[in-house]
Scaffold this motif. Structure first.
Motif, PDB file in Angstrom:
ATOM      1  N   ASN A 117       0.824  -1.210   0.000  1.00  0.00           N
ATOM      2  CA  ASN A 117       0.000   0.000   0.000  1.00  0.00           C
ATOM      3  C   ASN A 117       0.858   1.261   0.000  1.00  0.00           C
ATOM      4  O   ASN A 117       0.519   2.266  -0.638  1.00  0.00           O
ATOM      5  CB  ASN A 117      -0.943   0.008   1.198  1.00  0.00           C
ATOM      6  CG  ASN A 117      -2.167  -0.878   0.974  1.00  0.00           C
ATOM      7  OD1 ASN A 117      -2.497  -1.213  -0.156  1.00  0.00           O
ATOM      8  ND2 ASN A 117      -2.826  -1.253   2.054  1.00  0.00           N
ATOM      9  N   ARG A 118       1.973   1.225   0.711  1.00  0.00           N
ATOM     10  CA  ARG A 118       2.850   2.411   0.733  1.00  0.00           C
ATOM     11  C   ARG A 118       3.515   2.635  -0.622  1.00  0.00           C
ATOM     12  O   ARG A 118       3.673   3.771  -1.070  1.00  0.00           O
ATOM     13  CB  ARG A 118       3.878   2.284   1.852  1.00  0.00           C
ATOM     14  CG  ARG A 118       3.250   2.418   3.237  1.00  0.00           C
ATOM     15  CD  ARG A 118       4.274   2.488   4.338  1.00  0.00           C
ATOM     16  NE  ARG A 118       5.167   3.640   4.197  1.00  0.00           N
ATOM     17  CZ  ARG A 118       6.168   3.896   5.032  1.00  0.00           C
ATOM     18  NH1 ARG A 118       6.391   3.083   6.067  1.00  0.00           N
ATOM     19  NH2 ARG A 118       6.942   4.949   4.859  1.00  0.00           N
ATOM     20  N   VAL A 119       3.908   1.546  -1.268  1.00  0.00           N
ATOM     21  CA  VAL A 119       4.501   1.681  -2.601  1.00  0.00           C
ATOM     22  C   VAL A 119       3.464   2.228  -3.576  1.00  0.00           C
ATOM     23  O   VAL A 119       3.753   3.139  -4.371  1.00  0.00           O
ATOM     24  CB  VAL A 119       5.058   0.332  -3.082  1.00  0.00           C
ATOM     25  CG1 VAL A 119       5.455   0.413  -4.556  1.00  0.00           C
ATOM     26  CG2 VAL A 119       6.270  -0.080  -2.256  1.00  0.00           C
ATOM     27  N   LEU A 120       2.247   1.695  -3.528  1.00  0.00           N
ATOM     28  CA  LEU A 120       1.193   2.175  -4.418  1.00  0.00           C
ATOM     29  C   LEU A 120       0.909   3.650  -4.188  1.00  0.00           C
ATOM     30  O   LEU A 120       0.732   4.421  -5.129  1.00  0.00           O
ATOM     31  CB  LEU A 120      -0.094   1.369  -4.204  1.00  0.00           C
ATOM     32  CG  LEU A 120      -0.041  -0.136  -4.461  1.00  0.00           C
ATOM     33  CD1 LEU A 120      -1.440  -0.747  -4.354  1.00  0.00           C
ATOM     34  CD2 LEU A 120       0.575  -0.454  -5.794  1.00  0.00           C
ATOM     35  N   ALA A 121       0.856   4.047  -2.923  1.00  0.00           N
ATOM     36  CA  ALA A 121       0.599   5.454  -2.614  1.00  0.00           C
ATOM     37  C   ALA A 121       1.714   6.339  -3.157  1.00  0.00           C
ATOM     38  O   ALA A 121       1.467   7.431  -3.681  1.00  0.00           O
ATOM     39  CB  ALA A 121       0.452   5.637  -1.105  1.00  0.00           C
ATOM     40  N   ALA A 122       2.953   5.855  -3.055  1.00  0.00           N
ATOM     41  CA  ALA A 122       4.090   6.644  -3.535  1.00  0.00           C
ATOM     42  C   ALA A 122       4.078   6.785  -5.050  1.00  0.00           C
ATOM     43  O   ALA A 122       4.501   7.812  -5.593  1.00  0.00           O
ATOM     44  CB  ALA A 122       5.397   6.009  -3.070  1.00  0.00           C
ATOM     45  N   THR A 123       3.568   5.773  -5.765  1.00  0.00           N
ATOM     46  CA  THR A 123       3.537   5.873  -7.226  1.00  0.00           C
ATOM     47  C   THR A 123       2.570   6.939  -7.705  1.00  0.00           C
ATOM     48  O   THR A 123       2.752   7.516  -8.780  1.00  0.00           O
ATOM     49  CB  THR A 123       3.143   4.531  -7.873  1.00  0.00           C
ATOM     50  OG1 THR A 123       1.809   4.184  -7.494  1.00  0.00           O
ATOM     51  CG2 THR A 123       4.107   3.429  -7.509  1.00  0.00           C
ATOM     52  N   THR A 124       1.538   7.221  -6.919  1.00  0.00           N
ATOM     53  CA  THR A 124       0.561   8.230  -7.330  1.00  0.00           C
ATOM     54  C   THR A 124       0.853   9.607  -6.745  1.00  0.00           C
ATOM     55  O   THR A 124       0.548  10.618  -7.367  1.00  0.00           O
ATOM     56  CB  THR A 124      -0.867   7.797  -6.930  1.00  0.00           C
ATOM     57  OG1 THR A 124      -0.910   7.538  -5.531  1.00  0.00           O
ATOM     58  CG2 THR A 124      -1.269   6.537  -7.676  1.00  0.00           C
ATOM     59  N   SER A 125       1.450   9.638  -5.560  1.00  0.00           N
ATOM     60  CA  SER A 125       1.714  10.925  -4.912  1.00  0.00           C
ATOM     61  C   SER A 125       3.070  11.503  -5.296  1.00  0.00           C
ATOM     62  O   SER A 125       3.292  12.710  -5.202  1.00  0.00           O
ATOM     63  CB  SER A 125       1.669  10.768  -3.388  1.00  0.00           C
ATOM     64  OG  SER A 125       2.797  10.015  -2.937  1.00  0.00           O
ATOM     65  N   GLY A 126       3.986  10.636  -5.722  1.00  0.00           N
ATOM     66  CA  GLY A 126       5.340  11.087  -5.992  1.00  0.00           C
ATOM     67  C   GLY A 126       6.168  11.287  -4.745  1.00  0.00           C
ATOM     68  O   GLY A 126       7.305  11.728  -4.808  1.00  0.00           O
ATOM     69  N   LYS A 127       5.589  10.963  -3.581  1.00  0.00           N
ATOM     70  CA  LYS A 127       6.292  11.140  -2.311  1.00  0.00           C
ATOM     71  C   LYS A 127       6.695   9.773  -1.775  1.00  0.00           C
ATOM     72  O   LYS A 127       5.949   9.130  -1.042  1.00  0.00           O
ATOM     73  CB  LYS A 127       5.403  11.877  -1.307  1.00  0.00           C
ATOM     74  CG  LYS A 127       5.049  13.288  -1.744  1.00  0.00           C
ATOM     75  CD  LYS A 127       4.109  13.965  -0.747  1.00  0.00           C
ATOM     76  CE  LYS A 127       3.744  15.365  -1.217  1.00  0.00           C
ATOM     77  NZ  LYS A 127       2.803  16.034  -0.272  1.00  0.00           N
ATOM     78  N   GLY A 128       7.838   9.326  -2.198  1.00  0.00           N
ATOM     79  CA  GLY A 128       8.322   8.024  -1.774  1.00  0.00           C
ATOM     80  C   GLY A 128       9.817   8.058  -1.585  1.00  0.00           C
ATOM     81  O   GLY A 128      10.451   9.118  -1.643  1.00  0.00           O
ATOM     82  N   PRO A 129      10.432   6.900  -1.397  1.00  0.00           N
ATOM     83  CA  PRO A 129      11.876   6.832  -1.200  1.00  0.00           C
ATOM     84  C   PRO A 129      12.608   6.929  -2.532  1.00  0.00           C
ATOM     85  O   PRO A 129      11.983   6.963  -3.600  1.00  0.00           O
ATOM     86  CB  PRO A 129      12.058   5.448  -0.576  1.00  0.00           C
ATOM     87  CG  PRO A 129      10.991   4.640  -1.241  1.00  0.00           C
ATOM     88  CD  PRO A 129       9.812   5.572  -1.370  1.00  0.00           C
ATOM     89  N   ASP A 130      13.904   6.961  -2.464  1.00  0.00           N
ATOM     90  CA  ASP A 130      14.712   6.868  -3.687  1.00  0.00           C
ATOM     91  C   ASP A 130      14.766   5.419  -4.159  1.00  0.00           C
ATOM     92  O   ASP A 130      14.623   5.135  -5.349  1.00  0.00           O
ATOM     93  CB  ASP A 130      16.139   7.376  -3.423  1.00  0.00           C
ATOM     94  CG  ASP A 130      16.173   8.834  -3.034  1.00  0.00           C
ATOM     95  OD1 ASP A 130      15.983   9.680  -3.927  1.00  0.00           O
ATOM     96  OD2 ASP A 130      16.376   9.136  -1.842  1.00  0.00           O
ATOM     97  N   VAL A 131      14.971   4.507  -3.214  1.00  0.00           N
ATOM     98  CA  VAL A 131      15.147   3.087  -3.530  1.00  0.00           C
ATOM     99  C   VAL A 131      14.227   2.283  -2.621  1.00  0.00           C
ATOM    100  O   VAL A 131      14.036   2.630  -1.453  1.00  0.00           O
ATOM    101  CB  VAL A 131      16.612   2.646  -3.319  1.00  0.00           C
ATOM    102  CG1 VAL A 131      16.825   1.215  -3.788  1.00  0.00           C
ATOM    103  CG2 VAL A 131      17.570   3.591  -4.054  1.00  0.00           C
ATOM    104  N   VAL A 132      13.655   1.197  -3.148  1.00  0.00           N
ATOM    105  CA  VAL A 132      12.691   0.417  -2.366  1.00  0.00           C
ATOM    106  C   VAL A 132      12.770  -1.053  -2.728  1.00  0.00           C
ATOM    107  O   VAL A 132      13.032  -1.412  -3.881  1.00  0.00           O
ATOM    108  CB  VAL A 132      11.255   0.947  -2.602  1.00  0.00           C
ATOM    109  CG1 VAL A 132      10.828   0.797  -4.053  1.00  0.00           C
ATOM    110  CG2 VAL A 132      10.245   0.259  -1.681  1.00  0.00           C
ATOM    111  N   ASN A 133      12.580  -1.906  -1.729  1.00  0.00           N
ATOM    112  CA  ASN A 133      12.382  -3.330  -1.979  1.00  0.00           C
ATOM    113  C   ASN A 133      10.917  -3.565  -2.322  1.00  0.00           C
ATOM    114  O   ASN A 133      10.031  -3.002  -1.672  1.00  0.00           O
ATOM    115  CB  ASN A 133      12.699  -4.156  -0.725  1.00  0.00           C
ATOM    116  CG  ASN A 133      14.180  -4.263  -0.427  1.00  0.00           C
ATOM    117  OD1 ASN A 133      15.003  -3.624  -1.067  1.00  0.00           O
ATOM    118  ND2 ASN A 133      14.515  -5.074   0.544  1.00  0.00           N
ATOM    119  N   ILE A 134      10.671  -4.405  -3.314  1.00  0.00           N
ATOM    120  CA  ILE A 134       9.301  -4.796  -3.635  1.00  0.00           C
ATOM    121  C   ILE A 134       9.241  -6.312  -3.771  1.00  0.00           C
ATOM    122  O   ILE A 134      10.219  -6.953  -4.163  1.00  0.00           O
ATOM    123  CB  ILE A 134       8.787  -4.147  -4.936  1.00  0.00           C
ATOM    124  CG1 ILE A 134       9.647  -4.554  -6.139  1.00  0.00           C
ATOM    125  CG2 ILE A 134       8.727  -2.640  -4.802  1.00  0.00           C
ATOM    126  CD1 ILE A 134       9.070  -4.126  -7.477  1.00  0.00           C
ATOM    127  N   GLY A 135       8.092  -6.892  -3.428  1.00  0.00           N
ATOM    128  CA  GLY A 135       7.882  -8.292  -3.750  1.00  0.00           C
ATOM    129  C   GLY A 135       7.977  -8.447  -5.260  1.00  0.00           C
ATOM    130  O   GLY A 135       7.402  -7.641  -6.011  1.00  0.00           O
TER     131      GLY A 135
END
Length: 470
Positions: A117-135
């Motif tokens: 959910n946090r990754v999805l939110a970041a893709t739409t808001s543009g407010k996320g980390p520089d680098v992220v682990n994803i399944g």
């Protein structure tokens, strides 16, 4: 997944794992709840609103001195026995990276239950980390948003080249024919973990190869005080991983060639019915397992001898940390039908694991690429995957004797020969959420004594399919 890991991953999973979660081992991620409106909206947004990311400054150099003095934010998935354990494992490695490059890294370990959910939110808001682990199962979904930096040929060359990575792990990095949305960092596959001592005491000489053999053995191992199999039956991630594998064996598919959802098919219904029947009809699973959702309980039951078998991703290190005698740990591929259904495949696992991605709107692209290069370097791959009990994602890391142990080689063999990637389509994350939630609800019914029929499963899958956003 991811990943889930299931340091030892005590998922997803592992998680997922994981949604994936893929997880090391402890993926994990699922909860015994129905999909809420927020999560549904996030998935819909993922499918419909690509992020208009800003361009980053600087060329794609990927050099160890790129953006010296920059500070990266990194969301790591929970691969270890706890969030604190992950910080213990990762903090000295990040310090090593800073010493080598001058690039600082601000670490946050995100639980599998929150990560998607946090990754999805970041893709739409543009407010996320520089680098992220994803399944790794989410790769095609996040790729569809346009929010992740594509690992094109130039970017892959900056981190050492595509050929360094395991082909199986690279198959779960996005839609075929497009540059990967992320690259593998932790690789995993499912195996049937079994207690060798309990098998011997029950007069069972070898692990089952077919489902018929599995049920014969499981009923020998089940007593009024002991269950043969433990399941993380309240975990959306774990349920979806098994549903995928069993559907492949039944000749089923969750999406057609165009990416359209095909949830409600006879093969998929049969796959889920087989899985739920371990609890409701075969009675080899404790009904209380329907509450197991955090990616730890089922493995703990197995490690402590409460059960004799568990399906898990790369669990060797976790089992040792949980106190299980290493001599009692056996690993074999997940069974297959004695005779495959029409169109069935001898798949025994989904391609499990965790990928590492870069948000396209990072202001520190060169530094982020340098960080990915560091995390996928041979020394880091050896250290991290030994700690977490997962498999390296780069071929040259297997020179370490730790990855030549017999049980590890079983999982590596599964990953290379009998694992298949979950559907690499944009709607994959919706599949995990919707069908995973339906399965946890069906398991809850079975646990309370309600009969779960094929018709009920078909209705649940039809309802899930209607919610998919094209």
């Amino acid at each position: 997944m991811v990943w889930r890991k299931s340091g030892t991953a005590v998922h997803r999973r592992l998680r997922v794992r994981s949604l994936t979660h893929t997880r090391p081992a402890f993926e994990r991620k699922g909860q015994i709840v129905r999909l809420n409106k927020t999560a549904t909206a996030a998935v819909a947004a993922l499918m419909l609103v690509p992020l208009a990311a800003c361009s980053s400054s600087g060329a794609t150099k990927g050099s160890d001195k790129a953006n010296t003095g920059a500070t990266l934010t990194y969301w790591a998935s929970n691969q270890g026995t706890s969030l604190a354990n992950d910080k213990q494992v990762l903090t000295p490695e990040l310090a090593k990276f800073t010493k080598q490059t001058g690039i600082k890294v601000e670490l946050e370990v995100v639980p599998w239950s929150d990560l998607l959910n946090r990754v999805l939110a970041a893709t739409t808001s543009g407010k996320g980390p520089d680098v992220v682990n994803i399944g790794n199962t989410w790769s095609s979904s996040v790729q569809a948003t346009g929010a992740f930096l594509p690992f094109d040929d130039a970017t892959l060359n900056a981190i050492g080249g595509k050929s360094r990575f395991l082909a199986g792990s690279m198959s779960a990095t996005g839609v075929a024919g497009q540059p990967p949305a992320a690259v593998p960092i932790y690789s995993m596959a499912y195996g049937l973990y079994y207690n060798k001592k309990q098998f011997k005491d029950a007069g069972i000489s070898s692990p089952p190869k077919t489902w018929d053999e599995f049920l014969v053995d499981a009923k020998k191992l089940t007593t009024p005080k002991h269950w043969a199999l433990s399941l993380e039956a309240g975990s959306k991630t774990e349920n979806i991983h098994s549903a995928f594998t069993l559907s492949q064996q039944q000749g089923g598919s969750w999406f057609d060639a165009s990416g359209k959802a095909t949830f409600n098919t006879p093969a998929n219904v049969a796959a889920i019915k087989q899985y739920i029947d371990f609890m409701q009809t075969d009675k080899i699973v404790n009904p209380s397992d329907a509450q197991y959702s955090n990616g730890t309980e089922a493995l703990k039951d197995f490690a402590t001898g409460t059960t004799s078998m568990v399906f898990w991703q790369a669990a060797q290190a976790s089992l040792k940390e949980l106190g299980m005698n290493p001599d009692d740990i056996g690993v074999a591929p997940v069974p297959v039908p004695a005779t495959l259904a029409a169109g069935g495949k001898p798949v025994t696992s989904m391609v499990a694991g965790i990928n590492l991605g870069i948000f396209k709107n990072t202001k520190n692209k060169d530094a982020a690429i340098a960080f990915v290069k560091f995390m996928t370097s041979t020394p880091e791959q050896q250290m991290l995957n030994k700690t977490y009990g997962s498999l390296p994602s780069v071929t040259d890391a297997y020179s370490d004797p730790a990855f030549q142990a017999p049980n590890v080689l079983v999982i590596k063999d599964v990953l290379s020969k009998s694992a298949a990637p979950l559907p690499q389509v944009p709607g994959e994350s919706q599949f995990e959420k919707l069908v995973g939630a339906a399965m946890t609800s069906l398991f809850a019914d079975a646990a309370t004594g309600k009969t779960v029929t094929s018709a009920q499963i078909a209705a649940a899958l039809a309802a899930a399919q209607q919610q998919v956003t094209d």
